[in-house]
Motif scaffolding. Structure first.
Motif, PDB file in Angstrom:
ATOM      1  N   GLU A 198      82.564  32.145  98.272  1.00 27.19           N
ATOM      2  CA  GLU A 198      83.107  32.175  96.915  1.00 27.19           C
ATOM      3  C   GLU A 198      81.986  31.928  95.914  1.00 27.19           C
ATOM      4  OE1 GLU A 198      86.149  29.281  94.821  1.00 27.19           O
ATOM      5  OE2 GLU A 198      87.232  30.675  96.142  1.00 27.19           O
ATOM      6  N   HIS A 199      82.029  32.675  94.791  1.00 23.78           N
ATOM      7  CA  HIS A 199      80.991  32.552  93.764  1.00 23.78           C
ATOM      8  C   HIS A 199      81.636  32.420  92.387  1.00 23.78           C
ATOM      9  CE1 HIS A 199      77.798  33.833  96.588  1.00 23.78           C
ATOM     10  NE2 HIS A 199      78.714  34.653  97.071  1.00 23.78           N
ATOM     11  N   GLN A 200      80.861  31.872  91.453  1.00 25.69           N
ATOM     12  CA  GLN A 200      81.291  31.770  90.060  1.00 25.69           C
ATOM     13  C   GLN A 200      80.133  32.114  89.140  1.00 25.69           C
ATOM     14  OE1 GLN A 200      82.804  27.840  89.274  1.00 25.69           O
ATOM     15  NE2 GLN A 200      84.931  28.436  89.621  1.00 25.69           N
ATOM     16  N   ASP A 201      80.477  32.675  87.989  1.00 26.15           N
ATOM     17  CA  ASP A 201      79.493  32.897  86.930  1.00 26.15           C
ATOM     18  C   ASP A 201      80.260  33.029  85.623  1.00 26.15           C
ATOM     19  OD1 ASP A 201      77.138  33.228  85.597  1.00 26.15           O
ATOM     20  OD2 ASP A 201      76.582  35.135  86.544  1.00 26.15           O
ATOM     21  N   THR A 202      79.549  32.896  84.524  1.00 30.63           N
ATOM     22  CA  THR A 202      80.178  33.017  83.209  1.00 30.63           C
ATOM     23  C   THR A 202      79.718  34.287  82.517  1.00 30.63           C
ATOM     24  OG1 THR A 202      78.429  31.662  82.218  1.00 30.63           O
ATOM     25  CG2 THR A 202      80.465  30.537  82.898  1.00 30.63           C
ATOM     26  N   PHE A 203      80.632  34.892  81.757  1.00 34.41           N
ATOM     27  CA  PHE A 203      80.368  36.140  81.048  1.00 34.41           C
ATOM     28  C   PHE A 203      80.996  36.057  79.656  1.00 34.41           C
ATOM     29  CE2 PHE A 203      80.539  36.981  85.557  1.00 34.41           C
ATOM     30  CZ  PHE A 203      79.423  37.769  85.792  1.00 34.41           C
ATOM     31  N   SER A 204      80.461  36.856  78.765  1.00 35.79           N
ATOM     32  CA  SER A 204      81.077  36.968  77.442  1.00 35.79           C
ATOM     33  C   SER A 204      82.275  37.895  77.471  1.00 35.79           C
ATOM     34  CB  SER A 204      80.052  37.492  76.423  1.00 35.79           C
ATOM     35  OG  SER A 204      78.951  36.624  76.331  1.00 35.79           O
ATOM     36  N   SER A 205      82.211  38.923  78.331  1.00 34.39           N
ATOM     37  CA  SER A 205      83.297  39.902  78.431  1.00 34.39           C
ATOM     38  C   SER A 205      83.500  40.289  79.886  1.00 34.39           C
ATOM     39  CB  SER A 205      82.986  41.166  77.618  1.00 34.39           C
ATOM     40  OG  SER A 205      82.800  40.870  76.254  1.00 34.39           O
ATOM     41  N   VAL A 206      84.758  40.558  80.234  1.00 37.31           N
ATOM     42  CA  VAL A 206      85.098  41.113  81.545  1.00 37.31           C
ATOM     43  C   VAL A 206      85.822  42.428  81.309  1.00 37.31           C
ATOM     44  CG1 VAL A 206      86.380  40.815  83.683  1.00 37.31           C
ATOM     45  CG2 VAL A 206      85.274  38.835  82.615  1.00 37.31           C
ATOM     46  N   LEU A 207      85.216  43.509  81.772  1.00 39.77           N
ATOM     47  CA  LEU A 207      85.758  44.854  81.583  1.00 39.77           C
ATOM     48  C   LEU A 207      86.388  45.328  82.887  1.00 39.77           C
ATOM     49  CD1 LEU A 207      85.965  47.556  79.939  1.00 39.77           C
ATOM     50  CD2 LEU A 207      83.713  48.126  80.858  1.00 39.77           C
ATOM     51  N   TRP A 208      87.698  45.585  82.849  1.00 38.75           N
ATOM     52  CA  TRP A 208      88.392  46.072  84.040  1.00 38.75           C
ATOM     53  C   TRP A 208      88.365  47.595  84.079  1.00 38.75           C
ATOM     54  CZ3 TRP A 208      89.269  42.366  87.399  1.00 38.75           C
ATOM     55  CH2 TRP A 208      89.436  41.053  86.938  1.00 38.75           C
ATOM     56  N   ALA A 209      87.830  48.126  85.161  1.00 34.42           N
ATOM     57  CA  ALA A 209      87.782  49.578  85.364  1.00 34.42           C
ATOM     58  C   ALA A 209      88.227  49.857  86.789  1.00 34.42           C
ATOM     59  CB  ALA A 209      86.379  50.115  85.106  1.00 34.42           C
ATOM     60  N   VAL A 210      89.480  49.481  87.063  1.00 31.22           N
ATOM     61  CA  VAL A 210      90.006  49.510  88.435  1.00 31.22           C
ATOM     62  C   VAL A 210      91.047  50.614  88.624  1.00 31.22           C
ATOM     63  CG1 VAL A 210      89.520  47.092  88.897  1.00 31.22           C
ATOM     64  CG2 VAL A 210      91.679  47.706  87.786  1.00 31.22           C
ATOM     65  N   GLY A 211      90.965  51.625  87.794  1.00 29.75           N
ATOM     66  CA  GLY A 211      91.883  52.745  87.928  1.00 29.75           C
ATOM     67  C   GLY A 211      92.761  52.911  86.699  1.00 29.75           C
ATOM     68  N   ARG A 212      93.505  54.013  86.697  1.00 31.28           N
ATOM     69  CA  ARG A 212      94.363  54.338  85.560  1.00 31.28           C
ATOM     70  C   ARG A 212      95.779  54.622  86.062  1.00 31.28           C
ATOM     71  NH1 ARG A 212      91.647  55.476  80.933  1.00 31.28           N
ATOM     72  NH2 ARG A 212      93.270  56.869  80.147  1.00 31.28           N
ATOM     73  N   ALA A 213      96.741  54.338  85.203  1.00 31.64           N
ATOM     74  CA  ALA A 213      98.149  54.576  85.535  1.00 31.64           C
ATOM     75  C   ALA A 213      98.717  55.613  84.577  1.00 31.64           C
ATOM     76  CB  ALA A 213      98.941  53.279  85.418  1.00 31.64           C
ATOM     77  N   PRO A 214      99.542  56.535  85.074  1.00 30.40           N
ATOM     78  CA  PRO A 214     100.111  57.568  84.201  1.00 30.40           C
ATOM     79  C   PRO A 214     101.094  56.979  83.193  1.00 30.40           C
ATOM     80  CG  PRO A 214     101.152  57.633  86.353  1.00 30.40           C
ATOM     81  CD  PRO A 214     100.022  56.646  86.456  1.00 30.40           C
ATOM     82  N   GLU A 215     101.138  57.564  82.004  1.00 27.24           N
ATOM     83  CA  GLU A 215     102.066  57.144  80.962  1.00 27.24           C
ATOM     84  C   GLU A 215     103.401  57.856  81.168  1.00 27.24           C
ATOM     85  OE1 GLU A 215     101.079  55.170  77.357  1.00 27.24           O
ATOM     86  OE2 GLU A 215     101.111  54.324  79.360  1.00 27.24           O
ATOM     87  N   SER A 216     104.134  57.405  82.180  1.00 31.30           N
ATOM     88  CA  SER A 216     105.367  58.102  82.532  1.00 31.30           C
ATOM     89  C   SER A 216     106.618  57.233  82.455  1.00 31.30           C
ATOM     90  CB  SER A 216     105.252  58.679  83.955  1.00 31.30           C
ATOM     91  OG  SER A 216     104.972  57.653  84.900  1.00 31.30           O
ATOM     92  N   GLU A 217     106.459  55.925  82.443  1.00 26.48           N
ATOM     93  CA  GLU A 217     107.605  55.030  82.540  1.00 26.48           C
ATOM     94  C   GLU A 217     108.591  55.194  81.387  1.00 26.48           C
ATOM     95  OE1 GLU A 217     106.696  50.964  83.181  1.00 26.48           O
ATOM     96  OE2 GLU A 217     105.698  51.299  85.100  1.00 26.48           O
ATOM     97  N   ALA A 218     108.090  55.348  80.170  1.00 23.58           N
ATOM     98  CA  ALA A 218     108.965  55.366  78.995  1.00 23.58           C
ATOM     99  C   ALA A 218     109.545  56.742  78.688  1.00 23.58           C
ATOM    100  CB  ALA A 218     108.195  54.851  77.778  1.00 23.58           C
ATOM    101  N   LEU A 219     109.266  57.736  79.534  1.00 26.60           N
ATOM    102  CA  LEU A 219     109.689  59.110  79.232  1.00 26.60           C
ATOM    103  C   LEU A 219     111.116  59.432  79.686  1.00 26.60           C
ATOM    104  CD1 LEU A 219     106.374  60.944  80.202  1.00 26.60           C
ATOM    105  CD2 LEU A 219     107.329  60.752  77.898  1.00 26.60           C
ATOM    106  N   ASN A 220     111.724  58.513  80.423  1.00 29.24           N
ATOM    107  CA  ASN A 220     113.102  58.733  80.896  1.00 29.24           C
ATOM    108  C   ASN A 220     113.189  59.938  81.832  1.00 29.24           C
ATOM    109  OD1 ASN A 220     115.728  57.688  80.889  1.00 29.24           O
ATOM    110  ND2 ASN A 220     116.425  59.145  79.338  1.00 29.24           N
ATOM    111  N   LEU A 221     112.178  60.113  82.648  1.00 26.62           N
ATOM    112  CA  LEU A 221     112.065  61.310  83.477  1.00 26.62           C
ATOM    113  C   LEU A 221     113.124  61.384  84.571  1.00 26.62           C
ATOM    114  CD1 LEU A 221     108.170  61.337  83.835  1.00 26.62           C
ATOM    115  CD2 LEU A 221     109.555  62.845  82.407  1.00 26.62           C
ATOM    116  N   LYS A 222     113.357  60.278  85.235  1.00 23.48           N
ATOM    117  CA  LYS A 222     114.340  60.292  86.322  1.00 23.48           C
ATOM    118  C   LYS A 222     115.737  60.634  85.806  1.00 23.48           C
ATOM    119  CE  LYS A 222     111.908  57.040  89.345  1.00 23.48           C
ATOM    120  NZ  LYS A 222     111.961  55.711  90.030  1.00 23.48           N
ATOM    121  N   HIS A 223     116.029  60.214  84.572  1.00 27.95           N
ATOM    122  CA  HIS A 223     117.347  60.460  83.994  1.00 27.95           C
ATOM    123  C   HIS A 223     117.658  61.951  83.906  1.00 27.95           C
ATOM    124  CE1 HIS A 223     120.784  60.144  81.276  1.00 27.95           C
ATOM    125  NE2 HIS A 223     120.182  61.009  80.484  1.00 27.95           N
ATOM    126  N   VAL A 224     116.618  62.751  83.656  1.00 28.53           N
ATOM    127  CA  VAL A 224     116.840  64.190  83.506  1.00 28.53           C
ATOM    128  C   VAL A 224     116.488  64.963  84.771  1.00 28.53           C
ATOM    129  CG1 VAL A 224     116.534  64.111  81.011  1.00 28.53           C
ATOM    130  CG2 VAL A 224     114.558  64.567  82.470  1.00 28.53           C
TER     131      VAL A 224
END
Length: 516
Positions: free
Chosen positions: A298-324
Motif C-alpha cells: 500500500e502506498h500514499q502520496d498527496t496531489f493537487s488534483s486527481v483526474l479520473w480517466a477510467v472509461g466513459r458511460a453512454p448518455e442513455s439513462e434519461a432517454l426513456n428508451l426501454k419504455h418505447v
C-alpha cells in the motif's frame, strides 16, 4: 354566467384542437418534423445539417447536464468542448514548451530568462476559441433552417419527444424519424471513497480557471495518456496510475513505445496499481491511497488534483428508451443497432458513442450521421464502413494507426500467415536537437502470401495524424506491400520511411534506419 360559459367553450375548443394535433400523426401520418436529433455533438449536428440541406424539416435537442464538479458548456458536444479540440490545443502548448526548453538553443535561438507556463492564459485562450465554435454551430443551424431547442430530450413513443429546459418548461415534438446522438460522459469509480467528491474528469480539466498543479491521472486510455502528456509538457508534476495495460485495444508494442517515451520525458507511472481512497487534507491537498497489486503493498502520496480517466458511460439513462422498446446492451448501456444505424424500433436510429460496437471517434460519428441523413431523405443507400478507421493518440510522441494491430492480425490470420515489416528511424528534426529517437518506430502488418495485402499500419513520431491520414486511403483501395514500396516518398519526411520498409520481424535483422 355567460362569460364563464364562453370561457368553457374556448377551453373545449382548445382541448379539441390539441387532441386533433396529438392524434393526427396516427390518422394522417403528419409530423412536426421529418427528423428530430437528440444530441448536439459532432454526429448529431452533421446528421441534422445534412438532412436539412436535402430538404428535410429538422430539429435538434441539446442540453448539457453540468458535470459532478459543476462544469458546463455550449453546443457542440464532447469533441468541441471537452475533447478533441481543447485537447489538441493544450497538446500544442506542451509541444511548444518542449521545443523551447530542449530544442531552441540547439537551433540557435537565444531566449533570455527562464521559460515558464501560465495556465490561466492558455486556458483562457482555449476556452474563448471553444465558445466561438459554440456560437458558430448555433449560426450554422440557423442558416440551414434547423430548429435548435436547448432542451433535454426523452422519448414518449416511437415518434414523440418530450423536451425539458433548465427552467422546467416542457415541449413536445413529433418526428417521422428520430436520431439519438447523445454520446457519453466520463465515469467515476464507484468503489473508491472520495473519488466523486474530490476528483475531476476530462469534462472539467479543460475549463479549469487555475492550474491543476501536481496531478494524478487514474487510467491508461488514450484520454488518460493524452491529458497526462500535455500536463507534463507544460511543466506540471504528473503521475499516471495504470491497473493493467495502457491503450487497451491498440497495438501493444506501439503502446509500450508511447509510455516509454512519456516516462523518459518526465511522466511518472504507477504500474499494476489500483486506487483505494481519496481524502482531502486540511491543507486542501488530496491524499491518495493505492495498492500495488504485484507486490501487495500500500502506498500514499498527496496531489493537487486527481483526474479520473477510467472509461466513459453512454448518455442513455434519461432517454426513456426501454419504455418505447429500444433494445440496449445491459452491460454497457449502449443502444443496439443494425448496419444501417436503426434500433429495434424502426423509426429510431442511433449514431456515435452511444451506439454499441461503434468506434468512439468524432469523424466516424460525423460520417455516419451524414450517410444516415442521406438514406432517410431517400438520396442514398450507402452504409457507413467502420473498417480501417484511422486514428491518432496525441501523446507527447504521437501514435497514429489504421487497420489491424499486430495482435489482432495474428488472432485472425495466425502468426505464420502474416508478415510484419518494421523500422526504427530518426526524424531529421531530432538530429540537431539531439533528441532521443529510440521510440520512433513504424511497422506495416501484411498478409504473408502474395500479393501481401496490407492489414495494419502503425507509426510513432511527430505529426502522426498528418502522416497516417494519407495512408488510410490505401486501405480503402486494398493496397499491397509492393504498391507501398512503389510509392515515391517525400524527402526528407518521416512518412517516407513507410515506402522504404524492407526488414521483417521474422528475419531478426536490425531494423534501425542508417541512411537515406
Amino acid at each position: 354566467m355567460a362569460a364563464a360559459l364562453c370561457r368553457g367553450k374556448h377551453r373545449l375548443k382548445a382541448f379539441c384542437h390539441s387532441a386533433v394535433r396529438l392524434s393526427s400523426r396516427n390518422i394522417t401520418g403528419q409530423f412536426d418534423y421529418d427528423l428530430v436529433v437528440i444530441g448536439g455533438g459532432s454526429g448529431g449536428l452533421a446528421c441534422s445539417k445534412e438532412a436539412a440541406q436535402l430538404g428535410q424539416s429538422v430539429a435538434v435537442l441539446d442540453y448539457v447536464e453540468p458535470s459532478v464538479r459543476g462544469t458546463k458548456w455550449g453546443l457542440g458536444g464532447t469533441c468541441v468542448n471537452v475533447g478533441c479540440i481543447p485537447k489538441k490545443l493544450m497538446h500544442q502548448a506542451a509541444l511548444l514548451g518542449t521545443a523551447l526548453r530542449t530544442d531552441s538553443g540547439k537551433y540557435g535561438w537565444r531566449i533570455s530568462g527562464s521559460v515558464s507556463h501560465d495556465w490561466v492564459s492558455m486556458a483562457g485562450a482555449v476556452q474563448n476559441y471553444v465558445r466561438s465554435l459554440n456560437w458558430g454551430h448555433r449560426v450554422q443551424l440557423q442558416d440551414k433552417n434547423v430548429k435548435y431547442l436547448n432542451m433535454k430530450g426523452s422519448l414518449l413513443d416511437p415518434h414523440t419527444i418530450r423536451g425539458l429546459n433548465a427552467r422546467g418548461k416542457e415541449a413536445t415534438v413529433t418526428a417521422r424519424n428520430i436520431v439519438i446522438a447523445t454520446g457519453g460522459r466520463p465515469k467515476y469509480p464507484t468503489h473508491v471513497p472520495g473519488a466523486r467528491e474530490h476528483g475531476i474528469t476530462s469534462d472539467d480539466l479543460f475549463w479549469l480557471k487555475e492550474s491543476p498543479g501536481k496531478t494524478l491521472v487514474v487510467g491508461a486510455s488514450y484520454v488518460a495518456l493524452e491529458c497526462a502528456g500535455f500536463l507534463t509538457g507544460i511543466g506540471l508534476d504528473t503521475t499516471v496510475m495504470v491497473r493493467s495495460i495502457a491503450l487497451r485495444g491498440f497495438d501493444q508494442q506501439m503502446s509500450r513505445l508511447v509510455t516509454d517515451h512519456m516516462e523518459a520525458y518526465g511522466t511518472h507511472f504507477c504500474w499494476s496499481c489500483v486506487p483505494k481512497k481519496v481524502e482531502k487534507l486540511p491543507s486542501g491537498l488530496l491524499q491518495v491511497t493505492w495498492t500495488d497489486t504485484e507486490r501487495q503493498q500500500e502506498h500514499q502520496d498527496t496531489f493537487s488534483s486527481v483526474l479520473w480517466a477510467v472509461g466513459r458511460a453512454p448518455e442513455s439513462e434519461a432517454l426513456n428508451l426501454k419504455h418505447v422498446g429500444v433494445e440496449l446492451n445491459t452491460d454497457t448501456g449502449k443502444i443496439i443497432i443494425g448496419d444501417d444505424e436503426q434500433t429495434s424500433v424502426p423509426s429510431i436510429y442511433a449514431i456515435g458513442d452511444i451506439a454499441e460496437g461503434r468506434p468512439e471517434l468524432t469523424p466516424t460519428a460525423i460520417k455516419a450521421g451524414k450517410l444516415l441523413a442521406r438514406r432517410l431523405a431517400g438520396h442514398s443507400n450507402q452504409l457507413m464502413n467502420y473498417d480501417n478507421v484511422p486514428t491518432t493518440v496525441f501523446t507527447p510522441l504521437e501514435y497514429g494507426c489504421v487497420g489491424l494491430s499486430e495482435e489482432e492480425a495474428e488472432r485472425r490470420y495466425g502468426s505464420d500467415d502474416i508478415e510484419v515489416f518494421h523500422a526504427f528511424y530518426k526524424p531529421l528534426e531530432f538530429t540537431i536537437a539531439e533528441r532521443d529517437a529510440s521510440q520512433c518506430y513504424i511497422k506495416v502488418v501484411c498478409e504473408r502470401a502474395e500479393p501481401q495485402r496490407v492489414l495494419g499500419l502503425h507509426f510513432t513520431g511527430p505529426s502522426a495524424g498528418e502522416v497516417t491520414q494519407g495512408f488510410a486511403l490505401g486501405f480503402q483501395c486494398g493496397f499491397t506491400y509492393s504498391q507501398l514500396c512503389d510509392t515515391v516518398g517525400i524527402h526528407p519526411t518521416c512518412a517516407e520511411e513507410f515506402t522504404k520498409l524492407h526488414i521483417t520481424k521474422r528475419s531478426g535483422l536490425d531494423a534501425t534506419v542508417t541512411g537515406c
